[in-house]
Design a protein around this motif. Structure first.
Motif: not given
Length: 176
Positions: A37-42, A53-72
């Protein structure tokens, strides 16, 4: 502490470790769609000169990686620490310091869990949508993921506290 109690606490810690290990392994696969998605956006933004204009999908995917990766990350001791202050101390003394600081961890993560929980609850009640997106996607599932991620960090921190406490009370050779 009795051996049976040690085994129960050990089983609890192992369960938390397993949940965070598998959560980390599974969400790591989100890097593939995130990267695409980042490559397509670039490409659309800089080559086609047409912003996506659909960059919000990237924000949600990256946010999911960050918050669910905290315990790991906590499981694998990958969080940033100030080792220069404690590197000269023995493993037992470092563990005692971790035990002393645990209430601060619980207080801060507990407050974060409370605030994110309330925000997620309100978001579900209002069926909140991401207003800065052309798609207007629902934001409440993502806010729920944030709560889950904070909970996983709290559980992993609790498992670490239990292990540290057992290490200080009953040190075994090679346990730290």
């Amino acid at each position: 502490m009795q051996i049976a109690e040690h085994k129960k606490l050990g089983a609890f810690c192992h369960l938390i470790d397993t949940i965070n290990e598998w959560t980390g392994r599974i969400i790591a696969w989100l890097f593939i769609p995130f990267t695409l998605l980042v490559a397509a956006d670039v490409f659309t933004r800089y080559v086609l000169r047409h912003p996506w204009f659909y960059i919000d999908v990237n924000i949600q995917i990256m946010g999911t990686l960050i918050v669910l990766g905290g315990g790991y990350c906590l499981l694998h001791q990958s969080h940033i620490g100030v080792d220069t202050l404690v590197s000269h101390l023995s493993p037992r003394m470092r563990t005692i310091i971790d035990l002393i600081l645990f209430p601060i961890f619980v207080g801060s993560i507990g407050a974060l869990l409370w605030k994110t929980g309330v925000a997620a609850w309100d978001s579900w009640l209002w069926k909140e949508r991401y207003a800065f997106s052309a798609l207007l996607p629902p934001i409440y599932p993502y806010k729920t993921i944030i709560v889950l991620g904070v909970l996983l960090v709290l559980l992993q921190g609790t498992a670490k506290f239990i292990r540290d406490l057992l290490f200080v009370i009953h040190p075994t050779p090679g346990s730290k």
